[in-house]
Design an enzyme around this catalytic site. Structure first.
Site, short mmCIF file in Angstrom:
data_model
loop_
_atom_site.label_atom_id
_atom_site.label_comp_id
_atom_site.label_asym_id
_atom_site.label_seq_id
_atom_site.Cartn_x
_atom_site.Cartn_y
_atom_site.Cartn_z
N ASP A 1 0.82 -1.22 0.00
CA ASP A 1 0.00 0.00 0.00
C ASP A 1 0.85 1.27 0.00
O ASP A 1 0.70 2.13 -0.86
CB ASP A 1 -0.91 0.04 1.24
N ARG B 1 -1.15 3.34 17.03
CA ARG B 1 -1.45 4.40 16.06
C ARG B 1 -1.26 5.80 16.62
O ARG B 1 -0.64 6.65 15.98
CB ARG B 1 -2.88 4.24 15.51
N ASP C 1 -8.03 2.18 12.00
CA ASP C 1 -6.74 2.84 12.06
C ASP C 1 -6.76 4.23 11.45
O ASP C 1 -6.07 5.14 11.92
CB ASP C 1 -5.68 1.98 11.39
N SER D 1 -4.13 -9.72 6.16
CA SER D 1 -3.79 -8.35 6.53
C SER D 1 -3.23 -8.40 7.95
O SER D 1 -3.88 -8.88 8.87
CB SER D 1 -5.04 -7.49 6.47
#
Lengths: 407, 407, 407, 407
Positions: free
Chosen positions: D16, D96, D125, D177
């Site tokens: 990504d 995060r 997220d 993932s």
């Protein structure tokens, strides 16, 4: 933009929804069916059907929801003692879901392909309407013109209306943003947008007189409840709608139920509003007084935390959710014995407890009295305190032992 | 019965503790040291030392606890917005622990072998006193005459006193059971023991005038807070004790802070009381108004649930516990930005918000306005509602799919 | 001491209650009627009636309460996911109320004037028994020998029994204090009284094998629930009692549900216990897994807080209270859609989720997938985050503006 | 589309964010600065800087946040015992915010005009990153490509990369993932998207071995805590990062801390994930065991409700909020005495308490023992029960009196 054939519009007859009829037809080429949910806004309803048709709607439903509103929404909320942020009695919050639900029913019956409302994109009401629609028609399209059109202000709206010869009646004197129903009347906007400023109550209040103008002589009333539901006023049994109407008059005359607050909207900003809820304030106070003698401590205390959640849920428009239903089941069970009579004195904004009685009272003069009694052994207290305080004792001894060791 | 040499007595100069001095000496052959915790009961303190000695005490401490009471007990409780059962501002509840703690200190300094209090065996105060004692002296013996002696009523007490020529001054007119301090005055007993009866306020009230006798002209005041602590009145900085004294006068004159309730005692029964808390009620209202603009929603809402627990803990006498300390740490952190100015209008029992400002205000007119703004994209609402409402949508679709299957 | 004619005794056949029969007759000259509440203690019940009569009881009721115990007490508690202090599945806690209630019924039918139990004065069970008695017979006298007699230890009890030739069977090998029923087996006392010591599981465990002895090959099971109630195991419908018996065997074999904890007793001290709840632990895990797909977030999260309160209430013996009933109403409503199938893998103390399905699942692969979908507009997130985060934005801007001013 | 000069990108080196570098430059003509927050993802960090530069970034910061991550985020969360929905130890949730905060610092230092992240528009997220950004730079522009670009799947991404010769390393075997850091490793997607399917643990697990492959011999460890913070393992003092690394190895070897759950995402849908948190699970269990002896009941019970809120707040990305700070203040205060030593036995997925000791223990063998004691008067229980049960008694009497009247 989507294409729609038939759109059902939540109609009030005010400036916003009058313009929206035209705007919908212009932009979607659709038929517009107006729906007015009568939740007790009284004189605001006069001539609405005619006005809607004249403004371009093909049909206008005026739905009398007052009875359902009182019995299915207001009373369960009173039973819960739900108050948002310590002040707001949720007048608009629980009116939106019932209207939204009725709109879905009409939209389905009419074969409409979208529902439209005139709520601003900054407020709670858009959420409340749309959650109700999602709950009953999750695939229904929703049109919220304020979130998409170019009109940015009241003035632009008026210009838009004048351009198209839309019949509007503009009140130039007072144009607070208002929401009225059987339960309350809210005021927002204008000078109220500065929390540093005292509201001009003589200009604002409609349901209530000002404190200063309330009578110098107190009014006494008696309310009867059955399982947490008010059923009679001054000895006369009456239905909920009538009861609230009467209490609104009595309360309004005595300046009961005026609230000024800065609240947190669900959509993230704070707003300031003035609320008038004369009858509702009386009912909450009376119900609370009755619960004081009918509920045991553990139930009463836990119910206080449930009330906070209940208020949030209602405020946020989550009426048609499993959690609201489960909370209602809790609340309803607690009301089994909340039956009795409450006397109140109303005087210049004050609600004074003037005596409460119940066949289910858990208040026992025999236990409570400072005088002699036959039922309570004061010696029990010593044991109670020793065990209730045992964790404190144990900790204090541990602290002391540790302190010794350190030395 | 145990044998004691020296007993420290929580002394008030009233009928109960006057008799207890004699009773202790008779029954334990001990020396009695009186301790009066001055928490602002003002004129009740006059002549107390002399009276104690005349009644047989060997010593009488009059301890000025007012400053500590205000700063360490009252202010943290205001910051928490703690209210017991929706009405009671905890006036007696947090006075007992501070007195109990001081008594332990004196008992230890004096080498006493027991502490005695005159609380009834049916009330909360015995618990509050004794938990405080256990917290600081877990092995200290506690004597609670009401739980062990044979006197069963006020009349028997008077007879006991007359027999022994104990100097007492009996007020035959009003003998509600009262507790007075800087923060409040409570009334229990007599006709109040019937919750069906309206209190005779003209006979009961001492700190407050009646609603009817309050002035017809409103009083405006301004309060300044720093981190949730009131620091100034009408622009004048002052210490907490003075501030509360002044507010008691202003509030009392305007009939602010009169409460009538049936409450649940910790020891299991309900009792009915009338409370006067004029200054305290003003402070709570002002603080709440200020928090409305200074606290964000999540903090404010969670703090409402903490306030319920905080009130229970205080009411139950658990001041000196790890949980109270942890709750206070929570509360204190929330007050970091609760700084600003609150204007209130006082009028015949009503406290009307007359404007609130703060350098830390989270109210933003730009976001809140109904007019045009540069900061808020109304389109964001559509996304917000779709996701906030997603659980409702998913459930509605599941319901619909199931309904189809059933067909 | 009071005089009694007929006393109903909660009888177990163990040392304590065997002695109590004699002690009651000696001290009160009364007839003693034994009541055994069968809540699944199985082999402990064998020969009990004969033993009771031989020990001096005039009658012995053996009441089969297993079905009611499972359906009215255990299942509602599973539905609530109630766990005390994060570990304890309440096995003894909800057994006491049901026995207490039955004892009152028998006492009333028999015209007894007191109820007696053999619980120690330091534990929770005395509270649970007595609250149940108070709930159904508030004026019934209660006799708790451990709180009043002179016997201070197990040895003194044995001596007392030998003196009077009371038939007792003393197990000299293991004498942990135990409580057994269909749901669990608890162990307290002896070396467990030191929390610093690891339990000797090979000596303690009875329902479960040790982890080390559990099979090296996993066992898979399937459980079906209807409205939160387990109704079938491995595809076979069965009643609750049978289901739990079977799960106890399967779970016990795989060493499922062994807990070691220090807990807080209601009466103020901490105690340490080892619990075996093999079937119950499986049911809780299965029910939780099913709820994960059947409950929406708001309901699930609020239910977590309700579970904490529910556990406290049960632990404290407050089963027959309005609050327990109201909490149950809440819980029951949440279970409307908790219907489906849960597969679990049991392996050496582990319960591994092996798949869960439900017609009411709110899990939607379409929404959840990382791949492409037709239902979710990712753009909605931007709006959602902006509004969900608006309070953070507003506060950050306020902070920044203030920081600028300070400069 | 906006124009940007310099964009700071949260970079991981995966597919990504590799693509995003190109996409940003193409679409905004901007310079891209990569930031990698090292929160313990270990081998994932190797060669990242080189890769970023080769992929078109002008700079790449590799920020070591591990120490801060452990001390400021992980440890306070352990102290709170915060667990999301009963299972999830929040591994991604609190990673995060710390990365987001560092990105803001770098963006400001670099004079960047936007921050970009590669989170999907369906997950949590994006919220966590953006709330952190808003908290420290409320006016910073945020770019979330997944919410705006046309790429709809992994395959389209790969195509995009190949077209532009972006260096990517595609693992065709396993492409769950994943999110990895010092605390945990999460797995989502593929066959896990069906909650009816058992996870293929032998293919999924990386930090942990499977239960079946864990050693047949137990491992014993000892952990020391100071004020709720783990400070030593097996008697050896060590810093938090090292401690967690070591526990991950020991725990992973024994198959500790594998969770499979369907959770409720903040953005409204459910998702299913498998989590590995070996060291974390050990720390939670050890900390809980220690709290059992160090916290009093009231604190422990209230803290359980706080833990639920704390978990929600963390999960929702609201780390930098006044409420999180206030909850942390609460939690920290409760940890004052949570100091001591915990022994645990690790065996095939099981964590068995093997003894816990503390200088601050509130467990008292003297109070708890079934044998004789010198400290506890069992008679106190009678009084305790009478008053604790008084509300039940009063209600039962009221019920009985009413029943009589009805007859």
């Amino acid at each position: 933009m989507n294409k729609f054939n038939k759109v059902v519009l939540a109609y009030s007859g005010g400036l916003d929804t009058s313009i929206i009829i035209s705007w919908l037809k212009e932009n979607y080429g659709c038929e517009v069916i107006c729906v007015v949910g009568n939740v007790g806004q009284s004189d605001e309803l006069i001539g609405l059907e005619e006005k809607a048709l004249k403004t371009g709607a093909s049909k206008c439903y005026i739905e009398d929801l007052t009875k359902e509103f009182v019995e299915e929404y207001i009373f369960p909320t009173i039973q819960a003692n739900a108050i948002y942020e310590g002040k707001y009695l949720l007048g608009t919050s629980f009116a939106r879901p019932i209207i939204g639900k009725r709109m879905v029913e009409i939209a389905i019956a009419e074969g409409a392909d979208a529902i439209c409302h005139g709520c601003t994109g900054k407020g709670n009401d858009q959420v409340r309407f749309e959650l109700a629609i999602k709950a009953f028609a999750p695939d229904m399209k929703i049109i919220a013109p304020w979130r998409i059109w170019d009109l940015k202000s009241r003035d632009e709206e008026i210009e838009y209306a004048l351009d198209r010869k839309i019949p509007i009646s503009i009140n130039y004197e007072t144009n607070y943003s208002k929401d009225k129903n059987l339960w309350h009347l809210s005021h927002e906007g204008l000078d109220l947008e500065d929390p540093g400023v005292e509201p001009k109550y003589d200009k604002i209040l409609e349901m209530c007189t000002t404190l200063e103008n309330a009578p110098d002589k107190a009014t006494y009333i008696t309310l009867n409840f059955e399982k947490g539901i008010p059923v009679a006023l001054d000895g006369e049994k009456m239905d909920g709608v009538t009861l609230i109407e009467k209490l609104n008059k009595i309360g309004g005359k005595n300046a009961i139920g005026i609230v000024d607050m800065v609240e947190n909207r669900l959509v993230g900003m704070k707003s300031r509003g003035v609320y008038e809820t004369p009858g509702g304030t009386i009912l909450y106070a009376a119900h609370k007084n009755l619960e004081e003698i009918c509920l045991d401590r553990e139930t009463a205390h836990y119910k206080e935390t449930v009330a906070l959640k209940f208020a949030d849920i209602i405020y946020n428009g989550q009426w048609y959710t499993p959690l609201r239903e489960a909370l209602s089941a809790f609340v309803k069970t607690t009301q089994e014995n909340v039956t009795g009579e409450v006397k109140l004195k109303l005087y210049k904004g004050n609600l004074i407890n003037a005596g409460v009685t119940s066949p289910y009272t858990l208040y026992s003069e025999e236990y409570a009295t400072f005088g002699e009694d036959q039922v309570y052994d004061q010696n029990d207290s010593a044991g109670f305190i020793n065990l209730f305080g045992l964790p404190i004792t144990v900790k204090a001894k541990m602290d002391a032992a540790l302190a010794l060791k350190v030395k």
